[in-house]
Design an enzyme around this catalytic site. Sequence first.
Site, mmCIF file in Angstrom:
data_model
loop_
_atom_site.group_PDB
_atom_site.id
_atom_site.type_symbol
_atom_site.label_atom_id
_atom_site.label_comp_id
_atom_site.label_asym_id
_atom_site.label_seq_id
_atom_site.Cartn_x
_atom_site.Cartn_y
_atom_site.Cartn_z
ATOM 1 N N CYS A 92 43.216 68.192 11.158
ATOM 2 C CA CYS A 92 42.268 67.527 12.052
ATOM 3 C C CYS A 92 40.866 68.070 11.816
ATOM 4 O O CYS A 92 40.674 69.256 11.536
ATOM 5 C CB CYS A 92 42.682 67.655 13.509
ATOM 6 S SG CYS A 92 42.181 69.174 14.329
ATOM 7 N N GLU A 93 39.889 67.204 11.921
ATOM 8 C CA GLU A 93 38.521 67.597 11.645
ATOM 9 C C GLU A 93 37.878 68.357 12.800
ATOM 10 O O GLU A 93 36.788 68.908 12.640
ATOM 11 C CB GLU A 93 37.663 66.385 11.283
ATOM 12 C CG GLU A 93 37.488 65.364 12.391
ATOM 13 C CD GLU A 93 36.674 64.162 11.928
ATOM 14 O OE1 GLU A 93 35.886 63.663 12.747
ATOM 15 O OE2 GLU A 93 36.832 63.727 10.773
ATOM 16 N N HIS A 94 38.550 68.420 13.936
ATOM 17 C CA HIS A 94 37.980 69.120 15.084
ATOM 18 C C HIS A 94 38.350 70.597 15.117
ATOM 19 O O HIS A 94 37.528 71.436 15.502
ATOM 20 C CB HIS A 94 38.432 68.450 16.388
ATOM 21 C CG HIS A 94 38.016 67.021 16.479
ATOM 22 N ND1 HIS A 94 38.822 66.031 17.010
ATOM 23 C CD2 HIS A 94 36.882 66.394 16.078
ATOM 24 C CE1 HIS A 94 38.196 64.875 16.939
ATOM 25 N NE2 HIS A 94 37.028 65.062 16.375
ATOM 26 N N HIS A 95 39.591 70.931 14.741
ATOM 27 C CA HIS A 95 40.044 72.322 14.769
ATOM 28 C C HIS A 95 40.588 72.798 13.429
ATOM 29 O O HIS A 95 40.993 73.947 13.315
ATOM 30 C CB HIS A 95 41.131 72.505 15.842
ATOM 31 C CG HIS A 95 40.698 72.123 17.221
ATOM 32 N ND1 HIS A 95 40.923 70.865 17.757
ATOM 33 C CD2 HIS A 95 40.026 72.827 18.169
ATOM 34 C CE1 HIS A 95 40.422 70.815 18.972
ATOM 35 N NE2 HIS A 95 39.878 71.978 19.262
ATOM 36 N N GLN A 133 43.446 60.777 13.341
ATOM 37 C CA GLN A 133 44.512 59.840 12.994
ATOM 38 C C GLN A 133 44.054 58.387 13.049
ATOM 39 O O GLN A 133 44.450 57.567 12.219
ATOM 40 C CB GLN A 133 45.714 60.061 13.911
ATOM 41 C CG GLN A 133 46.924 59.222 13.534
ATOM 42 C CD GLN A 133 48.143 59.583 14.341
ATOM 43 O OE1 GLN A 133 48.362 60.740 14.678
ATOM 44 N NE2 GLN A 133 48.943 58.590 14.691
ATOM 45 N N HIS A 161 50.164 66.666 16.255
ATOM 46 C CA HIS A 161 48.884 67.342 16.045
ATOM 47 C C HIS A 161 48.971 68.767 16.563
ATOM 48 O O HIS A 161 49.131 68.991 17.762
ATOM 49 C CB HIS A 161 47.769 66.586 16.775
ATOM 50 C CG HIS A 161 47.494 65.233 16.197
ATOM 51 N ND1 HIS A 161 46.279 64.903 15.623
ATOM 52 C CD2 HIS A 161 48.273 64.121 16.074
ATOM 53 C CE1 HIS A 161 46.319 63.650 15.188
ATOM 54 N NE2 HIS A 161 47.523 63.159 15.456
ATOM 55 N N CYS A 163 46.706 70.838 16.901
ATOM 56 C CA CYS A 163 45.593 71.211 17.771
ATOM 57 C C CYS A 163 45.958 71.067 19.243
ATOM 58 O O CYS A 163 45.269 71.601 20.112
ATOM 59 C CB CYS A 163 44.346 70.394 17.442
ATOM 60 S SG CYS A 163 44.560 68.612 17.605
#
Length: 200
Positions: A92-95, A133, A161, A163
């Site tokens: 994931c690009e956030h975490h 996603q 996920h 995260c």
Amino acid sequence: MKNKLVNISTSEAPAPTREEAEAAVRTLLRWAGDNPERDGLIETPKRVAKAFEEYFRGYRDDPEAILQKTFEETEGYDEMIVLRGIRFESHCEHHMAPIIGRAWVGYIPNGRVVGISKLARVVEVYAKRLQIQEKMTAQIANAIESALQPQGVAVVIKAEHHCMTTRGIHKPGTDMVTSRMLGIFRDSAITRQEFLTMID
């Protein structure tokens, strides 16, 4: 375009060197509270940089180029083609936490078909990038539509996920489902339902 970097960034800055990447890992190890010079961690920056090359190798491939080789000798076949349960690993690009899931990819040809391994490769290319996603689902469908110009494309992704399963809210066993329907799959409820019955 295999092994050729496909620049999808809006930044003009050159990519950091391998040495800079390894130095960044050492900084993170110190920030986490450990000593990057101790025996167990001395090789970790090199290992992490090498792992990142594998995790994010999708930036070096062009998914539409993968779909360029098609076959027209189909005896007029114009029914649904579905590749089911394509396993993938993404981040994931956030975490930068793992996303582990499966994809179902279907299309109805319009005179041309593509080798089924190419559908799996398109999923892999997009998975091996930092992702959310929803975007990945759309990217896969859009690439197939652009390259093959079929009657319709359908993509469903189910993924866990990390995260939210191994950090944050800590809800293991929870998965997320996304879909993208184009062409006849969007316009025809019967066609869409036929595809959805193939998903387990």
